[in-house]
Enzyme design. Structure first.
Site, short mmCIF file in Angstrom:
data_model
loop_
_atom_site.label_atom_id
_atom_site.label_comp_id
_atom_site.label_asym_id
_atom_site.label_seq_id
_atom_site.Cartn_x
_atom_site.Cartn_y
_atom_site.Cartn_z
CG HIS A 60 -9.63 1.92 -16.06
ND1 HIS A 60 -10.16 1.06 -17.36
CD2 HIS A 60 -8.88 1.20 -15.39
CE1 HIS A 60 -9.29 -0.17 -17.19
NE2 HIS A 60 -8.58 -0.16 -16.19
CD GLU A 62 -12.26 5.19 -19.68
OE1 GLU A 62 -12.08 4.50 -20.83
OE2 GLU A 62 -11.47 4.91 -18.72
CB CYS A 93 -14.65 1.95 -18.55
SG CYS A 93 -13.15 2.09 -17.61
#
Length: 159
Positions: A60, A62, A93
């Site tokens: 992801h 993040e 995250c």
């Protein structure tokens, strides 16, 4: 220092920087999420989703930004840093951001399905955790949300 970035114009500009990264993700057929990490007024990490490219469900925006920022700083803690992300972070995250001890998260659009900064669950400010993250959002929610909606509409049309 965090106190030097208390203006709306700056926050909006950082969300817009994250949106540029989200557009890159969409162009690569990735879910369009972009994230940056700022220390003071300096961007120290820029990332977008790379799940398809890396064949990694943890890739992801993040998570990638956290790795970039800790490498940049040469430290495991991001306590004087702020994340700007186009969509409210998920539980994975947000959990990683708690572990990294980031100071604050600014997010674009809420995520009513997986958001972990208050929409579904609030890991960022969970009272029993040893670190709590300040959260501000939504910022530019319509624009950030439109990126996601358009991406998934195109996906549905292709199927």
């Amino acid at each position: 220092m965090l106190s030097s970035i208390n203006d709306t114009k700056f926050h909006d500009s950082m969300i817009r920087e994250s949106m540029k990264l989200a557009h890159r993700a969409a162009a690569a057929d990735e879910v369009p999420i972009g994230a940056i990490i700022v220390s003071g007024r300096e961007i120290i990490a820029r990332a977008h989703n790379q799940i398809e490219l890396l064949k990694d469900p943890t890739a992801h925006a993040e998570m990638i930004a956290i790795t970039q920022a800790t490498n940049f700083l040469g430290a495991k803690w991001l306590q004087d840093c702020v994340m700007y992300v186009t969509i409210e972070p998920c539980s994975m995250c947000t959990g990683a951001l708690v572990l990294a001890r980031i100071k604050k998260i600014f997010f674009g659009a809420p995520d009513p399905k997986t958001g972990a900064c208050g929409s579904v669950i609030d890991i960022a400010r969970h009272k029993t955790l040893n670190h709590h993250i300040e959260v501000e959002g939504p910022l530019l929610a319509e624009e950030c949300g439109a990126l996601m909606s358009e991406f998934f509409q195109k996906k549905r049309r292709k199927s």
